[in-house]
Design an enzyme around this catalytic site. Structure first.
Site: not given
Length: 296
Positions: A62, A127
């Site tokens: 990620a 994010y």
């Protein structure tokens, strides 16, 4: 029958723990590094799934640079949403289930009671928005997806809060740590253990099985960052003062949710697992770091 697991990500905290704990289990785990499958290239990642034809895909890679994401939202979106969506679509095509690791940062942080899976998401930063988009992309691409939201991930590996606090404490302190953000610290080792323990059942679970969908996984108990820092210092046997400060006194490019405590009741009911208290997990992490330090 040996379950074939394809893992994206080898250097993150959960990715490392998955590799460490896979040994000795009745599964065959193939892990792809960024050089082998970069989530910045969604098409290549999807091709890797089609080539491997696994029984289960775990997306442990990620974009996790929370503050940097504010200036790189497009890259964060590609890595955390577009690529996972492409991977999930490829997994659906070859008959594989998917595990996608998400975050407490999908929530605004305006609650006073633990967030459940049914609470609306409202990410305060780039994010969190990218991970929320990733959840939606994965769930839209396949009905056989487990979205595992977790929080405040720590381990003896990589960059994380435990290692940062120990490094700073080695300077003698005092430490000044934010004391008005509340969450549930979670050991990467526990996340990995849960995924691996469920791998066989997930690989066989059909669409509609209750084990698919969104779940919260976090170690039991809640604490502020300052409280966690004090526990880290104490567990390490260091005589360092840990002073409280406010979020306003420690400004960052990205806004953090002030309250991101996750409710794990759904996971406990469905999987029959009660996550252990975070202080127990922390003790194991500090002990591992001490052992590594002694061996160095």
């Amino acid at each position: 029958m040996t379950i074939r697991v394809l893992q994206f990500g080898t250097t993150g905290q959960v990715g490392i723990e998955l590799l460490r704990q896979a040994a000795g289990r009745d599964l065959s785990l193939s892990a792809l590094s960024r050089a082998e499958a970069d989530l910045a290239d969604p098409a290549a990642c999807a091709a890797a799934v089609r080539a491997a034809r696994p029984d289960l895909v775990v997306i442990a890679a990620a974009y996790t640079a929370v503050d940097k994401a504010e200036s790189e939202p497009e890259l964060a979106e590609t890595v955390n949403a577009v690529a996972p969506g492409a991977i999930a679509a490829a997994a659906e095509a070859v008959g594989a289930g998917v595990v996608y690791i998400s975050t407490d940062y999908v929530f605004a942080g305006d609650h006073s009671a633990p967030y459940t899976e049914h609470d609306p998401i409202a990410p305060p930063g780039a994010y969190g928005r990218s991970k929320a988009a990733g959840e939606q992309a994965v769930l839209a691409a396949t009905p056989r997806a487990l979205v595992l939201r977790t929080s405040w991930v720590v381990s003896a590996h990589g960059k994380n809060f435990v290692k940062t606090m120990l490094r700073l404490a080695a300077g003698g302190g005092p430490l000044r740590v934010v004391d008005d953000q509340l969450g549930r610290p979670t050991a990467a080792a526990d996340i990995a253990a849960f995924i691996l323990a469920q791998a066989s059942a997930l690989a066989a679970a059909p669409a509609g099985d209750p084990r698919w969908g969104v779940f919260h996984f976090a170690n039991a108990g809640q604490v502020t960052w300052r409280g966690l820092a004090a526990a880290i210092v104490a567990e390490a046997g260091l005589d360092v003062e840990v002073l409280p400060i406010t979020t306003a006194e420690f400004p960052t490019p990205a806004r953090r949710p002030p309250y991101s405590v996750l409710d794990t009741a759904k996971l406990e009911r469905t999987f029959g697992l009660i996550p252990r208290p975070w202080p127990q997990a922390l003790a194991d992490i500090v002990a591992e770091l001490k052992t590594e330090g002694a061996a160095a």
